[in-house]
Write an enzyme that holds these catalytic residues in place. Structure first.
Site, PDB file in Angstrom:
ATOM      1  N   TYR A  39       0.957  -1.373  -0.037  1.00  0.00           N
ATOM      2  CA  TYR A  39      -0.071   0.106   0.199  1.00  0.00           C
ATOM      3  C   TYR A  39       0.910   1.264   0.008  1.00  0.00           C
ATOM      4  O   TYR A  39       0.276   2.410  -0.268  1.00  0.00           O
ATOM      5  CB  TYR A  39      -0.930   0.245   1.095  1.00  0.00           C
ATOM      6  CG  TYR A  39      -2.090  -1.159   1.304  1.00  0.00           C
ATOM      7  CD1 TYR A  39      -2.090  -1.870   0.340  1.00  0.00           C
ATOM      8  CD2 TYR A  39      -2.894  -1.185   2.425  1.00  0.00           C
ATOM      9  CE1 TYR A  39      -3.203  -2.928   0.378  1.00  0.00           C
ATOM     10  CE2 TYR A  39      -3.562  -2.178   2.724  1.00  0.00           C
ATOM     11  CZ  TYR A  39      -3.880  -2.968   1.673  1.00  0.00           C
ATOM     12  OH  TYR A  39      -5.015  -4.066   1.667  1.00  0.00           O
ATOM     13  N   HIS A  97       0.243 -11.658   2.100  1.00  0.00           N
ATOM     14  CA  HIS A  97      -0.589 -10.897   1.185  1.00  0.00           C
ATOM     15  C   HIS A  97      -1.219 -11.541   0.170  1.00  0.00           C
ATOM     16  O   HIS A  97      -2.452 -11.707   0.096  1.00  0.00           O
ATOM     17  CB  HIS A  97       0.112  -9.540   1.004  1.00  0.00           C
ATOM     18  CG  HIS A  97      -0.996  -8.508   0.451  1.00  0.00           C
ATOM     19  ND1 HIS A  97      -0.679  -7.230   0.544  1.00  0.00           N
ATOM     20  CD2 HIS A  97      -2.345  -8.665   0.245  1.00  0.00           C
ATOM     21  CE1 HIS A  97      -1.714  -6.461   0.318  1.00  0.00           C
ATOM     22  NE2 HIS A  97      -2.596  -7.446   0.000  1.00  0.00           N
TER      23      HIS A  97
END
Length: 267
Positions: A39, A97
């Site tokens: 991110y 992730h």
């Protein structure tokens, strides 16, 4: 330790935008924050948390290891970098992730490295994200189901992912739902809006309450104070059996997140 049922997501929020979102959320009473290495906002999230004045011990911070950092020689180093950016000595939960594309790094290798990170105190709990049944089984074989706190998956009224959910629950792996509002598409659904009117609630509150009533954790994001405040109130909304049945019928395998070259073969 349990996974908080309600938290703040920070996907696609960066710089001053994510700082404002996190600080406002913490001011309103949020205590769980979800971020990730990819991110590119961990440093901003860390700044927001520090400036909020909320005690670290009152927070539940989640981050996620990106695919480039999955090998055993990179995973722990990358998590230490994340901790530096987040201005904390530990995170409460660290997730893989995405599984390694084409199994370039075996599940056993990165799960054992993640478990080592837990053992040395960098993270309180560990888990996975975007894992299929087969991948969850490989993770269990590597570190034991008792060490897998959650599988964070795309889950919304349009993608209810029942096979994965049922298998995970049978193995005591908690489910965290992301994209719960289906990128906002579900907010305009006639079934959802009818239920919202019935309860004098917002569509977002209905969807978040539905997911939490099924036992999932939710991590909606917003940049608007009124939406952050409103979403928080989903925790007290109780849907009845008729509402839950009506939402269950909306499932249409409507997957929105399946990046080419990254996504596994979905169940």
């Amino acid at each position: 330790m349990t996974i908080p049922a309600f938290g703040l997501g920070t996907f696609r929020l960066k710089d001053d935008v994510v700082i404002a979102s996190v600080k406002t959320a913490l001011e309103l009473g949020y205590r769980a924050i979800d971020t990730a290495q990819i991110y590119e906002n961990e440093a901003a999230v860390g700044q927001a948390i520090e400036e909020s004045g909320v005690a670290r011990s009152d927070l539940f911070i989640t981050t996620k290891i990106w695919i480039e950092n999955l090998s055993k020689d990179k995973l722990i180093l990358s998590l230490k970098e994340s901790l530096g950016k987040l201005r904390t000595d530990y995170v409460d939960l660290t997730l893989i992730h995405w599984p390694s594309p084409s199994d370039a790094v075996p599940v056993a290798e990165f799960m054992q490295a993640l478990l080592e990170a837990k053992k040395i105190g960098l993270t309180r709990q560990i888990g996975v994200s975007n894992f299929t049944i087969d991948l969850m089984q490989q993770a269990i074989d590597a570190v034991g189901a008792e060490n897998i706190a959650t599988n964070q998956i795309e889950l919304s009224p349009y993608l209810q992912n029942r096979k994965v959910v049922e298998w995970a629950q049978q193995h005591d792996i908690h489910i965290t739902s992301y994209m719960t509002l289906a990128y906002g598409k579900a907010l305009a659904d006639a079934v959802i809006t009818r239920i919202a009117e019935k309860h004098n609630a917002t569509s977002a509150q209905v969807i978040l309450a539905w997911a939490m009533q099924l036992g999932y954790a939710v991590i909606p994001s917003s940049t608007r104070r009124e939406n952050l405040q409103s979403n928080l109130q989903a925790q007290t909304l109780k849907l009845d059996a008729e509402d839950m049945t009506a939402i269950a019928a909306l499932d249409c395998n409507g997957r929105l997140v399946s990046p080419e070259g990254l996504a596994p073969h979905w169940d």
